[in-house]
Motif scaffolding. Structure first.
Motif, PDB file in Angstrom:
ATOM      1  N   ILE A  63     -15.499 -17.716  83.296  1.00 58.87           N
ATOM      2  CA  ILE A  63     -14.881 -17.358  84.566  1.00 58.87           C
ATOM      3  C   ILE A  63     -15.545 -16.090  85.090  1.00 58.87           C
ATOM      4  O   ILE A  63     -16.286 -15.425  84.370  1.00 58.87           O
ATOM      5  N   THR A  64     -15.266 -15.775  86.340  1.00 58.25           N
ATOM      6  CA  THR A  64     -15.696 -14.509  86.925  1.00 58.25           C
ATOM      7  C   THR A  64     -14.439 -13.769  87.365  1.00 58.25           C
ATOM      8  O   THR A  64     -13.590 -14.335  88.050  1.00 58.25           O
ATOM      9  N   ILE A  65     -14.344 -12.523  86.951  1.00 57.36           N
ATOM     10  CA  ILE A  65     -13.199 -11.696  87.330  1.00 57.36           C
ATOM     11  C   ILE A  65     -13.705 -10.665  88.346  1.00 57.36           C
ATOM     12  O   ILE A  65     -14.435  -9.745  87.985  1.00 57.36           O
ATOM     13  N   PRO A  66     -13.342 -10.833  89.618  1.00 65.85           N
ATOM     14  CA  PRO A  66     -13.799  -9.900  90.648  1.00 65.85           C
ATOM     15  C   PRO A  66     -13.276  -8.482  90.415  1.00 65.85           C
ATOM     16  O   PRO A  66     -12.201  -8.290  89.843  1.00 65.85           O
ATOM     17  N   ASP A  67     -14.044  -7.511  90.876  1.00 65.67           N
ATOM     18  CA  ASP A  67     -13.678  -6.104  90.706  1.00 65.67           C
ATOM     19  C   ASP A  67     -12.338  -5.759  91.353  1.00 65.67           C
ATOM     20  O   ASP A  67     -11.628  -4.890  90.869  1.00 65.67           O
ATOM     21  N   GLU A  68     -12.005  -6.432  92.445  1.00 67.36           N
ATOM     22  CA  GLU A  68     -10.801  -6.064  93.192  1.00 67.36           C
ATOM     23  C   GLU A  68      -9.511  -6.655  92.615  1.00 67.36           C
ATOM     24  O   GLU A  68      -8.425  -6.380  93.130  1.00 67.36           O
ATOM     25  N   VAL A  69      -9.601  -7.441  91.552  1.00 67.37           N
ATOM     26  CA  VAL A  69      -8.402  -8.010  90.940  1.00 67.37           C
ATOM     27  C   VAL A  69      -7.670  -6.904  90.172  1.00 67.37           C
ATOM     28  O   VAL A  69      -8.257  -6.258  89.302  1.00 67.37           O
TER      29      VAL A  69
END
Length: 88
Positions: A63-69
């Motif tokens: 998965i990719t976890i965006p910085d803004e999460v």
């Protein structure tokens, strides 16, 4: 038809896998990790620790976890991974 349930019984849940990854970062027993634990305040993780956890989760779950999460608690990580991981 024979279906083996042995492998299913030993497959860790997403929550267990996330707990293991987080606890491994600072050698905390996984049994001490709680979903309500705050990474910075309760577990004393710094930014580098959190980034390393994110990278490990991304690698393990594809998965990719965006910085803004916003990820502040162990439960935040569990929810994000559960919602975004591809079912095996």
């Amino acid at each position: 038809m024979y279906v083996s349930t042995t492998s299913l019984a030993h497959t860790p849940t997403i929550e267990q896998q996330v707990f293991r990854i987080i606890s491994k970062r600072k050698a905390i027993r996984a049994s001490r990790v709680r979903k309500t634990a705050r990474l910075a305040r309760d577990l004393r993780f710094d930014t580098v620790d959190v980034v390393d956890i994110i990278l490990e989760l991304e690698r393990n779950f594809s998965i990719t976890i965006p910085d803004e999460v916003p990820l502040y608690t162990v439960g935040d990580f569990v929810r994000f991974v559960r919602d975004h991981a591809v079912a095996a």
